[in-house]
Design a protein around this motif. Structure first.
Motif, PDB file in Angstrom:
ATOM      1  N   ALA A 139      56.125  14.370-119.792  1.00  0.00           N
ATOM      2  CA  ALA A 139      57.286  13.502-119.618  1.00  0.00           C
ATOM      3  C   ALA A 139      56.917  12.025-119.582  1.00  0.00           C
ATOM      4  N   LEU A 140      55.625  11.716-119.666  1.00  0.00           N
ATOM      5  CA  LEU A 140      55.172  10.333-119.554  1.00  0.00           C
ATOM      6  C   LEU A 140      55.196   9.625-120.901  1.00  0.00           C
ATOM      7  N   PRO A 141      55.356   8.298-120.899  1.00  0.00           N
ATOM      8  CA  PRO A 141      55.146   7.532-122.130  1.00  0.00           C
ATOM      9  C   PRO A 141      53.708   7.707-122.619  1.00  0.00           C
ATOM     10  N   ALA A 142      53.485   7.491-123.888  1.00  0.00           N
ATOM     11  CA  ALA A 142      52.178   7.746-124.491  1.00  0.00           C
ATOM     12  C   ALA A 142      51.057   7.012-123.771  1.00  0.00           C
ATOM     13  N   ALA A 143      51.266   5.737-123.448  1.00  0.00           N
ATOM     14  CA  ALA A 143      50.198   4.964-122.813  1.00  0.00           C
ATOM     15  C   ALA A 143      49.844   5.531-121.443  1.00  0.00           C
ATOM     16  N   ASP A 144      50.858   5.939-120.674  1.00  0.00           N
ATOM     17  CA  ASP A 144      50.606   6.497-119.348  1.00  0.00           C
ATOM     18  C   ASP A 144      49.935   7.868-119.450  1.00  0.00           C
ATOM     19  N   ALA A 145      50.381   8.679-120.394  1.00  0.00           N
ATOM     20  CA  ALA A 145      49.763   9.996-120.575  1.00  0.00           C
ATOM     21  C   ALA A 145      48.301   9.857-120.982  1.00  0.00           C
ATOM     22  N   TYR A 146      48.031   8.924-121.862  1.00  0.00           N
ATOM     23  CA  TYR A 146      46.645   8.703-122.305  1.00  0.00           C
ATOM     24  C   TYR A 146      45.788   8.232-121.134  1.00  0.00           C
ATOM     25  N   ALA A 147      46.348   7.378-120.284  1.00  0.00           N
ATOM     26  CA  ALA A 147      45.600   6.910-119.116  1.00  0.00           C
ATOM     27  C   ALA A 147      45.296   8.062-118.158  1.00  0.00           C
ATOM     28  N   GLU A 148      46.199   9.030-118.044  1.00  0.00           N
ATOM     29  CA  GLU A 148      45.942  10.204-117.210  1.00  0.00           C
ATOM     30  C   GLU A 148      44.761  11.013-117.741  1.00  0.00           C
ATOM     31  N   ILE A 149      44.697  11.147-119.062  1.00  0.00           N
ATOM     32  CA  ILE A 149      43.604  11.923-119.668  1.00  0.00           C
ATOM     33  C   ILE A 149      42.280  11.172-119.557  1.00  0.00           C
ATOM     34  N   ARG A 173      52.493  24.491-119.032  1.00  0.00           N
ATOM     35  CA  ARG A 173      51.637  25.531-119.604  1.00  0.00           C
ATOM     36  C   ARG A 173      51.121  25.119-120.975  1.00  0.00           C
ATOM     37  N   ARG A 174      51.977  24.456-121.740  1.00  0.00           N
ATOM     38  CA  ARG A 174      51.601  24.034-123.084  1.00  0.00           C
ATOM     39  C   ARG A 174      51.841  22.541-123.243  1.00  0.00           C
ATOM     40  N   ALA A 175      50.948  21.897-123.953  1.00  0.00           N
ATOM     41  CA  ALA A 175      51.081  20.468-124.224  1.00  0.00           C
ATOM     42  C   ALA A 175      52.041  20.233-125.384  1.00  0.00           C
ATOM     43  N   THR A 176      52.725  19.102-125.343  1.00  0.00           N
ATOM     44  CA  THR A 176      53.528  18.680-126.486  1.00  0.00           C
ATOM     45  C   THR A 176      52.593  18.200-127.599  1.00  0.00           C
ATOM     46  N   PRO A 177      53.104  18.082-128.833  1.00  0.00           N
ATOM     47  CA  PRO A 177      52.265  17.524-129.906  1.00  0.00           C
ATOM     48  C   PRO A 177      51.701  16.150-129.556  1.00  0.00           C
ATOM     49  N   LEU A 178      52.495  15.315-128.857  1.00  0.00           N
ATOM     50  CA  LEU A 178      51.997  14.000-128.469  1.00  0.00           C
ATOM     51  C   LEU A 178      50.795  14.125-127.543  1.00  0.00           C
ATOM     52  N   VAL A 179      50.906  14.942-126.510  1.00  0.00           N
ATOM     53  CA  VAL A 179      49.803  15.088-125.559  1.00  0.00           C
ATOM     54  C   VAL A 179      48.589  15.708-126.237  1.00  0.00           C
ATOM     55  N   THR A 180      48.823  16.647-127.128  1.00  0.00           N
ATOM     56  CA  THR A 180      47.706  17.226-127.882  1.00  0.00           C
ATOM     57  C   THR A 180      46.986  16.160-128.688  1.00  0.00           C
ATOM     58  N   ASP A 181      47.743  15.298-129.358  1.00  0.00           N
ATOM     59  CA  ASP A 181      47.139  14.216-130.139  1.00  0.00           C
ATOM     60  C   ASP A 181      46.372  13.245-129.240  1.00  0.00           C
ATOM     61  N   LEU A 182      46.935  12.944-128.075  1.00  0.00           N
ATOM     62  CA  LEU A 182      46.258  12.028-127.159  1.00  0.00           C
ATOM     63  C   LEU A 182      44.962  12.641-126.622  1.00  0.00           C
ATOM     64  N   ALA A 183      44.973  13.937-126.345  1.00  0.00           N
ATOM     65  CA  ALA A 183      43.755  14.606-125.887  1.00  0.00           C
ATOM     66  C   ALA A 183      42.670  14.561-126.957  1.00  0.00           C
ATOM     67  N   ARG A 184      43.054  14.766-128.197  1.00  0.00           N
ATOM     68  CA  ARG A 184      42.072  14.708-129.286  1.00  0.00           C
ATOM     69  C   ARG A 184      41.529  13.289-129.425  1.00  0.00           C
ATOM     70  N   LYS A 185      42.400  12.303-129.280  1.00  0.00           N
ATOM     71  CA  LYS A 185      41.962  10.909-129.330  1.00  0.00           C
ATOM     72  C   LYS A 185      40.956  10.609-128.220  1.00  0.00           C
ATOM     73  N   ALA A 186      41.156  11.233-127.057  1.00  0.00           N
ATOM     74  CA  ALA A 186      40.255  11.026-125.921  1.00  0.00           C
ATOM     75  C   ALA A 186      38.940  11.783-126.063  1.00  0.00           C
ATOM     76  N   GLY A 187      38.846  12.666-127.063  1.00  0.00           N
ATOM     77  CA  GLY A 187      37.586  13.363-127.310  1.00  0.00           C
ATOM     78  C   GLY A 187      37.600  14.852-127.104  1.00  0.00           C
TER      79      GLY A 187
END
Length: 258
Positions: A139-149, A173-187
């Motif tokens: 539910a977070l904006p992309a920048a905030d979600a990325y900061a969490e990761i 239980r499952r990540a959204t496509p956005l969160v999945t993309d952010l996780a991949r960006k984080a490594g």
């Protein structure tokens, strides 16, 4: 022994779940800041065993819910937060049974309990990322979600030398496509989901946790459990015994999927 361990762990516990060998080896790294001062009264800090880097499994989906169904292994995964006495009791029960687990740690828990990173790894277990503050990441904006990761990844890197083997999103239980993309960006090549929810964060009692897991688990399952709950500590030995009776063994998630 189990009841004593669970009772001792429960005393004064901060129940905080997910809901609203020992020798130096080539993989060991020094804690941030390097060795302490030399001389009388100043012991060098002990090495910290390095965590595995993020696991990459060619042919597996980006979001992994389970491993191979034709094997004889399962992965018990624990959302990492709560009283360290309970965490130590649970890890000890796993080790006595010859089991290895995966702990997805919350970053602010590692800030409070940095020694738990070493305890998990020295026990032969696996350590990963479950966000920095355990917010509703989808539910977070992309920048905030990325900061969490990345915030949790930074803690893991400082404590263990890597960002950990897996990323699991918080409060879902499952990540959204956005969160999945952010996780991949984080490594993180994969997002770790699960196919068995023990429901232990609701504190239904050890018998209910045991029953839920053993009635739904199958070969290749990834089971969601939590640190910080006395019922989970008490349920773990009968769960491991039930798995053994079915010819299943508890392994790290990396071992399960590779």
């Amino acid at each position: 022994m189990l009841r004593a361990a669970a009772s001792a762990a429960a005393a004064g516990a901060l129940v905080a779940g997910c809901d609203p060998t020992r020798d130096q080896d080539p993989d060991a790294v020094r804690p941030p800041g390097g060795p302490g001062p030399s001389g009388a009264g100043h012991a060098s800090p002990a090495p910290v065993r390095a965590a595995r880097p993020p696991t990459r499994v060619p042919g597996q989906p980006v979001q992994i819910e389970h491993g191979p169904r034709n094997g004889r292994a399962v992965a018990l995964t624990f959302h990492g937060r709560g009283d360290p006495r309970m965490a130590n009791a649970l890890l000890g029960e796993a080790e006595r049974a010859g089991a290895r687990v995966t702990v997805l740690a919350i970053g602010d828990w590692l800030d409070e309990q940095p020694a738990m990173a070493r305890r998990i790894l020295d026990g032969g277990h696996e350590l990963g990322n479950h966000t920095l503050h355990h917010r509703d990441i989808c539910a977070l904006p992309a920048a905030d979600a990325y900061a969490e990761i990345t915030g949790c990844a930074d803690r893991l890197r400082k404590l263990t030398g890597t960002i950990g083997s897996w990323f699991r999103p918080s409060q879902t239980r499952r990540a959204t496509p956005l969160v999945t993309d952010l996780a991949r960006k984080a490594g993180y090549p994969h997002v770790l989901s699960y196919d068995v929810d023990s429901l232990d964060a609701n504190d239904p009692g050890a018998a209910a946790v045991q029953r839920t897991v053993l009635e739904t688990v199958e070969p290749g399952s990834v089971v969601s459990l939590h640190l910080g709950h006395a019922g989970t500590v008490a349920a773990l030995p009968p769960i491991l015994d039930g798995l053994r009776r079915r010819g299943l063994r508890a392994v790290t998630t990396t071992e399960l999927v590779t």
